[in-house]
Structure formats: structure tokens, C-alpha cells
Write an enzyme that holds these catalytic residues in place. Sequence first.
Site, PDB file in Angstrom:
ATOM      1  N   THR A   1      25.114 -16.902 -24.675  1.00  0.00           N
ATOM      2  CA  THR A   1      25.133 -17.025 -23.522  1.00  0.00           C
ATOM      3  C   THR A   1      23.130 -17.645 -23.559  1.00  0.00           C
ATOM      4  OG1 THR A   1      24.590 -14.907 -23.203  1.00  0.00           O
ATOM      5  CG2 THR A   1      26.851 -16.120 -21.909  1.00  0.00           C
TER       6      THR A   1
ATOM      7  N   GLU B   1      30.913 -16.960 -20.130  1.00  0.00           N
ATOM      8  CA  GLU B   1      31.936 -15.597 -20.244  1.00  0.00           C
ATOM      9  C   GLU B   1      32.766 -15.737 -19.091  1.00  0.00           C
ATOM     10  OE1 GLU B   1      28.811 -15.665 -18.974  1.00  0.00           O
ATOM     11  OE2 GLU B   1      27.674 -14.010 -20.006  1.00  0.00           O
TER      12      GLU B   1
ATOM     13  N   LYS C   1      13.655 -11.131  -1.390  1.00  0.00           N
ATOM     14  CA  LYS C   1      13.907 -10.855  -0.390  1.00  0.00           C
ATOM     15  C   LYS C   1      12.621  -9.659   0.429  1.00  0.00           C
ATOM     16  CE  LYS C   1      16.960  -8.411  -3.541  1.00  0.00           C
ATOM     17  NZ  LYS C   1      17.425  -7.642  -4.014  1.00  0.00           N
TER      18      LYS C   1
ATOM     19  N   TRP D   1      17.453 -11.665   2.891  1.00  0.00           N
ATOM     20  CA  TRP D   1      17.087 -12.643   1.538  1.00  0.00           C
ATOM     21  C   TRP D   1      17.353 -14.515   1.691  1.00  0.00           C
ATOM     22  CZ3 TRP D   1      22.393 -11.122  -2.137  1.00  0.00           C
ATOM     23  CH2 TRP D   1      22.288  -9.772  -2.361  1.00  0.00           C
TER      24      TRP D   1
END
Lengths: 529, 529
Positions: free
Chosen positions: A173, A316, A424, A429
Site C-alpha cells: 500500500t 487490503e 472536525k 464532521w
Amino acid sequence: MLGGMQDFELRVPRIIEHAEREHGQREIVTYWADGTITRTNWAGIARDARKLAQALEKMGVKRGDRIATLGMNHSRHLVAWYGAIGVGGVIHTINPRLFDEQLVYIANHAEDKVLFYDKVFQPIIDRLRPQWTSIDHYVCFDNGEFEQLIAAQDGDYAWAEGSEREPCMLCYTSGTTGNPKGVLYEHRSTVIHAMTEVQPSVFDLSPRAVALPIVPMFHAAAWGLPFAGAMSGTKFVYSAVNDGKVLCRLMNEEKVTHSAGVPTVWLAMFQHMDATGEKPEHLRLVTIGGSAAPRAMVERLMKMGIRVGHAWGMTETSPIGTMGAPPGNWDELSFEEQVDLVCRQGRVPFGVELRVVNDEGAIQPRDGESSGRLQIRGPWVIKRYFQADADAADADGWFDTGDVAVIHPCGTMQITDRSKDVIKSGGEWISSVELENAAVGCPGVAEAAAIGVYHPRWDERPLLLVVRKPGSDVTEGQILDHLKNHVAKWWLPDEILFVDELPHTATGKLLKTALREQYKDHQLATVAA
Amino acid sequence: MLGGMQDFELRVPRIIEHAEREHGQREIVTYWADGTITRTNWAGIARDARKLAQALEKMGVKRGDRIATLGMNHSRHLVAWYGAIGVGGVIHTINPRLFDEQLVYIANHAEDKVLFYDKVFQPIIDRLRPQWTSIDHYVCFDNGEFEQLIAAQDGDYAWAEGSEREPCMLCYTSGTTGNPKGVLYEHRSTVIHAMTEVQPSVFDLSPRAVALPIVPMFHAAAWGLPFAGAMSGTKFVYSAVNDGKVLCRLMNEEKVTHSAGVPTVWLAMFQHMDATGEKPEHLRLVTIGGSAAPRAMVERLMKMGIRVGHAWGMTETSPIGTMGAPPGNWDELSFEEQVDLVCRQGRVPFGVELRVVNDEGAIQPRDGESSGRLQIRGPWVIKRYFQADADAADADGWFDTGDVAVIHPCGTMQITDRSKDVIKSGGEWISSVELENAAVGCPGVAEAAAIGVYHPRWDERPLLLVVRKPGSDVTEGQILDHLKNHVAKWWLPDEILFVDELPHTATGKLLKTALREQYKDHQLATVAA
């Protein structure tokens, strides 16, 4: 008590054997960097892969050894995959766009024994060879070396057998923080994942499919297409060059029905279409993944009569986590509703499971509103990174994706942000991705990045960085007016800065860490005012 | 070295869990024998299956115990499958059309503990109950008992876990000689088989599919549809009645896109269409298996714009061995060429392998001409019959199917006969199936059976038994004239006899053994002359 059916290890060489036996004449076409076109077929790939396996064996490659590639999309790269796996080794595709430091780290960490590479990457080899400590053999794909190696073998080779839980592929990754981490796919996970990809609700592959994968073979196992394509008898058209004109020509000459790539490749295609009036005539399924597709892109492709499959996944997850496909009530939806649905990231196929948890770890309802960290588990999801000391998934198999998402009641998942990119503000959010997508819908905006910067009252507030389209003089006020129609008022950026370009990762994603670093001391106009 | 991916047992309850979670609202519609219609959905099937598993546990059902059914196609039968498997048991579907002697043998051989049955089969229960030695519990599906059993449970149940190699289902073959033999499917073989069936080249299932399986749930696991349907979010429409009028009405009211059954059910449908002018409007894939579809049937369905998937398989192969699907060059073929291709039995999906061997065991080339015994192997192919002392497959996994076939260069398989039905004339083989198919193409012929009878010179010669269509007076000469255009001259039957009806097996196939017995002393007209 055991059942009465046959033993059968789910091993990858069975896939290429099937392709050779049942779809041997289906073509594999390659457009090379020098503009030449070569043609082989699944029987040819299988034959050459056997020869390559022989050659690797003679080089001293042992079961489980890693064999690396630095290559674009072409038939020899495909031979390298099946040859390396066929000898019992692990194919390790390296992303040539990584920084030198990462390239050195990855090949040494993987302990690669052999490296196959395109000659266009010769400068990388020349530069890094002294630092690569484990590679004993370098073979260039396109200067004659690879063909000589193949030609020297008789092809009398039986694929290595063994457990389906043995590894077959390694992909690192390209994280934006820390060292890259390796994901070690297994024969079993790869075969099950490929069987899933063939399904109508995923890539819908069959002997009638002609696929031009724009996604590079060094990105998350090329989204699994080299395996699912062989399994289903798909014809492949590869291009070592990602240029709108070349791709469009290939798509029409070879009657390409399926393509797959990140959003930016479609932008390049659109530019070519706008400039020339050409368009791909046979496309019927375009898969977009890697990052969220802008609504305008989805709409344009759908208006061309193309099914758009919006996919989500990561290295993944092999990589298919979710894929968009028409639900049962598709024909009853308006075009706008259909576009709404396609803009989300789709649903899980059988095998994987998703859930969304909040900061306290509580599982959130599938109400389309409760957002939280997206977690996934299943047979083609990572358990532990290569050579890591601890599992990447928890005891129940849940792997935290780092994405922030909601799940709708119908099971459709919608990414709202990367968890570390969420802004934030006052305990609430703000999705940086939604702000960016709304901004690129504004005429004159080529690209946009939203990041949170320090605010004395709200903790963080959004700063929007915008790259204008060539010739555009779009203003902050125009962009804000546009955004007001698409996001909540309190989401509106406190400031918009125009920049010449934005930094990207090696896989073409916005490099938010660099932006946050660059603007960490930026004083927002609203605060200054 | 092992890979880094997650452990995941391929267990059948994961399929119903997936259907419940991701396709919970997709309907399961049942038309009952009394003409009423009920509706549930995948969430309802899962909920009731959990309750049934609880009930079975309370009855004392242990892991691996066999739970039998004598039932037509309906939602409660589906609940019984997932409930019995969910408790860790083995669902055993019994064909109610078998002879009493076979019904007694099968249930006792399987040591069934529980029997769920349709009340229409109450006479069978009353008759055979004294002879069934292992069944402790009898539950009727449609007299209120089953619903009461479900209603008494709270549904707080976790599916039994275990190895993917454990058994989940038992189906007996209704052979025409010897005792029936049980095929014991595993969780793993069933899941892999279902993943295969979902693929575009097999059943092409997705949340847009609405399937009305005419194949009964007691035939070869209903061709695997109850598993593949749940996996893919398919809506099911079940009918406990196989009547052309009812089926056509259901297909139109529920917008059925997929159906599957033996050739005779389509003949019944055609009769209804001819009589009323009605037709199924939404059908797009009709799968025909069990025995070869006559060319006229294939043509008629294709002219309705329906893809015809001609499938071949057997209980021992779960059952998908091959399935016909359009190849890459489909659009370049003429309609006649397309029909030719569809009349063959199709190709193998990834997983299974076919070969044809002659009487000396030599593997025959894939030339479309060299016929021999068809053999198959793969993960959903039988290794050993239930409670048998020896394997049914050889050491390399090859199972001899008892069919005679050729394989064409493109991989398409074509059944030419059952090996025991082949007519051996002067050392050459005459295909009884091809003779029969040619004969039913003759106007006035409703059904035909070709068998070999003793001939002093040629060892065997063909005798053709013909059932005329109502009102037809077709003659032996007319049939012979017709046959001359379709088969080699030396294949022409030595005699044609007209009969009122032909004997069939419990699964609707011609009972050739009975015919051979009946005509074993028949003196052919050509010999007598």
C-alpha cells in the site's frame, strides 16, 4: 462426518489452465509504448507462463520467493504474473511512480529475488540497483531479454502444487504516512475473489467481454482483472500508454466492452472526445474506483448508454469491497435517482461484510445518515500485513479501512471521507470529499482540495484550495454561490485559495498530508477579518 | 509460508445471512396448490430458517443428521433447506414420484430423522410410515403444523459452525438399475457451485433477476438455484403447480426474467401459448436441462428473444457440468448457426473439467467427431456415494458420467447418447437420442424412443417407437422420409411401431430399460421379411 465431494485446491494456476483449455483462442492485444501492436491469446499466455516458470526455476527461485515487476500493462507482464505464481512464487508488482526511498524499502522488505521491468524504467534500475540488496536477476520486458528467456525453454512444465492458503501475490500500500505495508494475497483468496468479480453485479465478465483495463497492473492487483478475465474467457486489450486518443482508438478497433480506471483517466478521455468528436462505441460497463467519481462524470457516461460501476476497495481488500450495480427496482427510478445511486459506492458481493462504527466503537444503523469508520471482513480481506508482528484485523476479522462512510437501508455504502481527512468543526464532521466534489461541479474549477485548518472557536474550519481550468477566471464568490446549492451552510469553506496545482500520491490521489503540513499555520480569512 | 488473508469457512448459512442482510426485501412468492399466493422475502426466509433450526434442535437433531422433505416448490420448502442446514444437519430432498420400494429404501438408507411433506403426499406417508425405520418426526408443510412449529420459536439462534467440508445436502440418483445412490454435497462444494451459477455464462443472476424455477426442489438440489438465488439477491416465484396457464400468468404478473426446467415443461407452455395467444413477456433466460432440448423448442424460444441456456449435468455434479452461453463471436453467427450451437450442451465454467474416452480408455481429441464416454472432475463433482465402500471417481478424480459425447474444438460439449442406450450396429454406434430428436421434428410425432434390438447380422439395429400427436395419422413412410434428411442412411430404424404412450422415469426421462425389456424378443420387420 465429511461430505462426498472431490478435493480441489483453489490454486491460481487452475485459472490459467482453464483459460488455456476453454478459451485458448481469446486474444490478448497489447499496444506498446513505441506504437506497435502485438497479439497473443490465453493459450499463448499459458504457454509462455510455463516457460517462464521453467526459467525462474533455473534461476533458483524457490517456493514462496518473491518475483517483482516494474511494468505497465502488457501481455508480457501478464505472463510474468502467471509464470511467477506457477512456479510456486509470489508475484510482487511495484508501483514505479513511488519515490526512490519507497522503492528501495519495498523491494528490500519483500526480499525480491528477480525483477522484471519495462525499459522505460531503466533509469530507476540504474539508480537503485546498488541499494536493492536481494535482487539477483534483472530482466527487461521489452529489449529482447524477456523474449530470449522464454524462447530458451521447452515449456514442458507442470505448475507447482500445494495448499490453497499459500501466498501468490504481494502488493504494497502506498500510504501517505509511515513505511509502505505489504498485503500478501493467497491462492484461495485470489480464486474466490476472481469468481466474485465475474458475477453480473461486479464486472459481468464472459467470453463476450472485451476489457481494456486502464487501471495499472501495479495498482491493487489490477483490481483482480487478470484473474477474473482468464477465468471468464475475457479478451484483453492492454495499452502501455494512457493517452485519450490511443485509448479511444483501441476501444473502437478492438470493440472494447469493459473498461476500468480511476476518475482522472475518464477526464482525459472526455477531453479527447470533446476535442475530436470521437467516442468509444462499444463500451457497456465502465468501472470507476480508486477515488470517488464526480457526478458529472457519472452522468456523462450514463447518457452514453454505459453502465457505470462505482467500486470501492483497497489493496487490503484484494481489492473489491463494494460495487455499484442496478438494483431490482432500477427501471422504476428516474434518471436523476439512478445517478444518485451510481454516485454511491455500491454494495457488497457475497463474502464480504461491512459495518460502520462511531468513535466509541458502537455499530451505527444502516440509515443512510449515521456516519462512522468503515470496517470490512471476509475471505479476501487482510488478516496481517507481510512480516508484521500483529494482525491488522481485530479478533472478529474486522479491518478498519480508514474511510468514513454511511450505509443506506438498501445496503448501498457511501464513502463520505477518509477518517483522517474529515474536518472536525465544533464537534461535528464536515466531509472534505463532498466539499471537493461539489466544488469541481462548479464551471471553471478543474480540481479542488478541502482541508481543515485551525480555528480558535470551532477547532477546525474548511479551507478550499482550487485549481482553475485553463482560461477560467472563476471567483471565490462564484464558487461559494455554487456550493450553497450543494452543501449545508455551515460546511461552506471559510476561505478559498487559488493555486496552480495540487500535490498527488503515486496512485493519483490528493496528498492531503502535504497540504495540511503546508497550511498548518494558515490563518483563515474569517479569523483574520 | 501462508498468505496474509482471513480465515473464512465456505458454509451455506453465510449465503442466507448475506441474502438477509443485503437483499432482505427481495420477495419470495409462492403459488400454492389451492390457488392462493403468499409472499415473504429473504429476510423472512432467514428468520423462519433460524426458528426451524431451533425447533429441529429441540427435536433432538444432531450435527450431520439427515432431515428429509417430500415437497413441491414453495417458500416453506426453502425454509426447510436453510433451517436443516443451519442446525448443522443435512437436507435430504426425496423425489415423491419414485416407486414405493425406492422411497422406502432411500429414507432408510439415509437414516432420515425428520420428514417434512406436502399434504398432497399424505397418502405416501400413510402407506410407507410403517416401513420407514428411522424417521421420528413428521411435519406437514401446509396443514398448519409447519407454521405452528415456526411460531413456537423465538428465533434467537446462531447457525451451527464447523468445517466447510462437512455435508449439507443429500440427493439420491433415480437410476434405472440397482438401488438409488446418495450424493452427499458439502458446504464448500455447494458455495463454490453457487458462486459459479451466479456468473453471466451460467444463470446470470443479480438483484434484477426474477426466477421461476420449474425444476422441482427434489431434482438435483433444484439445480442449485436456492443457493445461487440467495447469494445474488434474486427474487423467486415458486409454483406448487406445473400448469402452463398458471406458470404463464405468474411469469407475467411477477415479471419473471429467468426460468429453468426439463424440455417437457416447455412443451406444456407452448401448448398454452398456442391455445390462448398468451406468452411470457419478461423472460430473458430459459435454462433447459435434464435431457436434450429438441431443436424446434430452442428455435421457438430464441425467436421470442429469449436466451436459451442448454445445460448438462447430473446429481453427481451438483448439478452444473456445462451450460450454453453466447461465445465471443455470437453476433457474427447466422441465426441457424446460433441455434446449432445452443442445441449442444455448452461449455464448462471454471472449476470442472471434461474429457471423452473411448472403450479402450484413450482420451479422444476435441474435434467434434470423436465420441466416447464423457468423464468429469472438479470441486462440485462426486468423490464417493453416501455410505459406499469405494470411490465413484478414479484416482485422478475422473467420474464416468454414463453419457456418450463429443467435445468440439471450441470446448462445447455435445451429448450424443447415454452409453447404455447407444445402439451398436456392426461395431458402429448409432445415437438413440439423435434418432429420437430427428423423429420428433417430423410433423405428427409427439414423442419417440429408439432402442437397439437383436439383429442376427448387425448385432443390434434400431427400433423406433412413436407416439402420434392427437388427431395425426402420420405413417411409417412419412417418418422415414423425414429421417432421411437428418441422419445417415444406415442409422434409419429397421422398423417403426406406433404406441399409445412411452414409459418414463420419476424424473420424466424415457425409461429405456423397460422398453428394452419389453421388446427384447421383438423380431424386426427387416429380419422377418
